[in-house]
Design an enzyme around this catalytic site. Structure first.
Site, PDB file in Angstrom:
ATOM      1  N   LYS A 205       0.841  -1.196   0.000  1.00 47.38           N
ATOM      2  CA  LYS A 205       0.000   0.000   0.000  1.00 47.38           C
ATOM      3  C   LYS A 205       0.875   1.244   0.000  1.00 47.38           C
ATOM      4  CE  LYS A 205      -3.689   2.017   2.802  1.00 47.38           C
ATOM      5  NZ  LYS A 205      -4.619   1.784   3.917  1.00 47.38           N
ATOM      6  N   GLU A 211      10.443  -4.707   4.631  1.00 49.97           N
ATOM      7  CA  GLU A 211      10.546  -6.099   4.169  1.00 49.97           C
ATOM      8  C   GLU A 211      10.263  -6.195   2.676  1.00 49.97           C
ATOM      9  OE1 GLU A 211       8.921  -5.025   6.782  1.00 49.97           O
ATOM     10  OE2 GLU A 211       8.888  -6.473   8.429  1.00 49.97           O
ATOM     11  N   GLU A 352      -5.212  -7.698  14.831  1.00 52.32           N
ATOM     12  CA  GLU A 352      -4.702  -6.370  14.487  1.00 52.32           C
ATOM     13  C   GLU A 352      -5.832  -5.340  14.604  1.00 52.32           C
ATOM     14  OE1 GLU A 352      -1.193  -6.244  11.622  1.00 52.32           O
ATOM     15  OE2 GLU A 352      -2.712  -5.135  10.537  1.00 52.32           O
TER      16      GLU A 352
HETATM   17  C1  G6Q Z   1      -2.709  -4.302   7.850  1.00 48.75           C
HETATM   18  C2  G6Q Z   1      -1.520  -3.666   8.339  1.00 48.75           C
HETATM   19  C3  G6Q Z   1      -0.224  -4.300   7.868  1.00 48.75           C
HETATM   20  C4  G6Q Z   1       0.183  -3.909   6.463  1.00 48.75           C
HETATM   21  C5  G6Q Z   1       1.624  -4.328   6.211  1.00 48.75           C
HETATM   22  C6  G6Q Z   1       2.089  -4.026   4.808  1.00 48.75           C
HETATM   23  O1  G6Q Z   1      -3.830  -3.946   8.083  1.00 48.75           O
HETATM   24  O2  G6Q Z   1      -1.548  -2.330   8.098  1.00 48.75           O
HETATM   25  O3  G6Q Z   1      -0.258  -5.704   7.969  1.00 48.75           O
HETATM   26  O4  G6Q Z   1      -0.671  -4.472   5.528  1.00 48.75           O
HETATM   27  O5  G6Q Z   1       2.449  -3.715   7.142  1.00 48.75           O
HETATM   28  O6  G6Q Z   1       2.000  -2.678   4.524  1.00 48.75           O
HETATM   29  P1  G6Q Z   1       2.180  -2.150   3.054  1.00 48.75           P
HETATM   30  O7  G6Q Z   1       1.092  -2.729   2.219  1.00 48.75           O
HETATM   31  O8  G6Q Z   1       2.128  -0.664   3.130  1.00 48.75           O
HETATM   32  O9  G6Q Z   1       3.522  -2.657   2.584  1.00 48.75           O
END
Ligand code: G6Q
Length: 540
Positions: A205, A211, A352
């Protein structure tokens, strides 16, 4: 007024004091057709809550609490795009992603449905090209391997769903998911792949997650090394993100980017472009069926009176065990091998979302919130941890999930599977008393060990078949159950500051692991760990 001082809560406490020692056996004996009042159905799904430690009065009292908490308005607020994710100042609109009615949903005065539909069409078009072999790698070969690089919400949804719907998958495509920053994950994934036939989906996102970006850079280097040309990136990398700027910076053509929006939370993003690997694997028609299933449950949740509203009922029963029986965990037991990642998926969705201890007013809650979610598929779990559910000291409410028809009929396997499911819920509820044990001629001293108290609550969810649509209904059921509970606990279910903390702290320590300076300013334990690591690394 505080939740646990409300008259609705106090009424439940009083009711609890009367019901806490009542055995499920008695509830069934007193009302032999008890099940009739506790079955809820929507097409394709049958939910039996009768083996829970509840009466009709319990349900009424729980629903009074739901009304006190403003659940009906909260549901409406979510579906109409109010900014219910207040700490991040956003609406929460995963329901729009599968709004198959296409009725307008507005964000800041603008209907978001056209944007959603445009991304879905772009995904469908791309999936078709990859699946049919029309999309070629840089050297002209069709794609055989899809590797999704993402983590958390950008990994767990599609990886769980690709397993869940494997039956419908294009077997010419091998789906892999790389999430962990541990190099082993990407190294082991790439080991047997031919670069010419591999497509990477970089799913993030924010497009800044450590990572994912580290794994993406490693994948990029691997591909360029193998293909000996930077230009190969365009045919082997696509992105799923909300951050166009970073996608372009990485070198991915924006034409190969699939967008989504800040009002889609990571753990609720499977039906957004994050579902691209799933769509590629099962094809767009099946993906749209999945959306239909989600939408059917969304409509049920939005329109059904609380008394018959399945996610509301399951959510409220969860509150009953969590806050009155003080149960600490909730186990998910899918009797279907394809659903083997479902407990892990729900772990994130639930923990979460509702793993919070500050109420919306900024004060600490003085009641328990989200339970620990865990589980494994049946019957495997029966040969492992069910012992503790049957005879341990803790109360562990369980959801048993089964399908009427197997996708892979094979002799009497399926009948045996389902016989196990039904037998377990029966044994958990009714147990086995001393008399029954003695009747089996068991030696006196062994009797106490062979008795089962029973009174262990379970909910049974049966679906006719593991279709994409039924999977959609099931996932949406849990999403809305989680929503319901978050409203009762008066917490913000759609933020995740705990995840952000991890992201920030690792970035602080990272430079210290490779720096020559010993100027560490953490606690003594952390300082020593860093020093030990550096010293041992130097010795190699
Ligand atoms: C989910 C959380 C978390 C997130 C990851 C990846 O609700 O916010 O699990 O999806 O940290 O984030 P990005 O999609 O921004 O890489």
């Amino acid at each position: 007024m505080e939740l646990n001082r409300s008259k609705e809560w106090l009424a439940l406490e009083e009711h609890f004091s009367k019901l806490k020692d009542v055995h499920l056996k008695n509830l069934f004996e007193n009302t032999p057709d008890r099940v009739k009042n506790f079955i809820f159905e929507i097409p394709g799904m049958y939910v039996d809550i009768s083996k829970n430690r509840i009466t009709e009065e319990t349900i009424q009292l729980l629903l009074n609490l739901a009304r006190f908490a403003g659940l009906e308005k909260a549901i409406d607020d979510m579906f109409t795009g109010q900014k219910i994710n207040e700490t991040e100042d956003r609406p929460v609109l995963h329901i729009a992603l599968r709004n198959r009615s296409n009725k307008p949903i507005y964000v800041a005065g603008r209907d978001i449905m056209p944007d959603i539909n445009a991304v879905l069409s772009k995904m469908a078009d791309f999936s078709e090209k990859v699946g049919s072999g029309e999309w070629k790698g840089f050297s002209g070969k069709p794609i055989k391997n899809i590797i999704n690089i993402g983590i958390g919400g950008s990994d767990l949804g599609p990886s769980f769903a690709c397993e869940a719907l494997k039956y419908y998958s294009n077997r010419n495509l091998k789906m892999s998911f790389v999430s962990n920053i541990d190099p082993t994950h990407i190294v082991e994934t790439l080991i047997d792949k031919s670069a010419e036939e591999t497509l990477f989906i970089i799913a993030s996102k924010t497009f800044t997650t450590q990572e994912t970006m580290t794994n993406a850079m490693t994948a990029r280097k691997w591909l360029i090394k193998k293909m000996k040309d930077d230009k190969a990136i365009a045919s082997h990398f696509v992105a799923v993100s909300t951050n166009k700027k970073e996608v372009v910076k990485f070198g991915i053509d924006p034409a190969n980017m699939f967008g989504f929006w800040d009002w889609v939370g990571g753990r609720y993003s499977l039906t957004s472009a994050i579902g691209l690997p799933l769509m590629i694997s099962i094809g767009s028609r099946n993906f749209f069926d999945l959306l239909e299933g989600y939408h059917a449950m969304d409509c049920h949740f939005r329109k059904t009176p609380l008394e018959k509203n399945i996610p509301v009922l399951l959510g409220m029963i969860g509150i009953w065990y969590n806050n009155f029986f003080k149960a600490e965990s909730h186990v998910i037991l899918p009797y279907d091998q394809y659903l083997h990642r479902f407990p892990a998926y729900l772990q994130q969705a639930d923990m979460e979302s509702n793993g919070k201890s500050v109420a919306k007013n900024g004060k600490k809650t003085n009641y328990q919130t989200g339970p620990i979610i865990w589980g494994e598929p049946g019957t495997n779990g029966q040969h492992a941890f069910y012992q503790l559910i049957h005879q341990g000291t803790r109360l562990i409410p369980a959801d048993f999930i089964g399908f009427v028809r197997s996708l892979n009929p094979q002799g009497d396997h399926h009948l045996k599977l389902i016989a196990n499911l039904f037998a377990q819920t029966r044994a958990l509820a009714f147990g086995k008393n001393e008399k029954a044990v003695r009747a089996e001629g068991i030696q006196d001293w062994l009797v106490p060990f062979m008795c089962f108290e029973g009174n262990r609550p379970t909910t049974t969810i049966m679906l006719d078949k593991l279709t994409p649509a039924n999977l959609g209904k099931l996932v949406a059921l849990y999403e809305h159950k989680i929503f319901t509970q978050g409203i009762i606990w008066n917490i913000f279910s759609f933020d995740q500051w705990g995840v952000q903390l991890g992201k920030a702290m690792a970035n602080n320590i990272l430079p210290e692991l490779s720096s020559n300076s010993n100027n560490l300013e953490h606690d003594s334990s952390t300082n020593n760990l860093i020093e030990y690591f550096k010293k041992m690394q130097e010795q190699q």
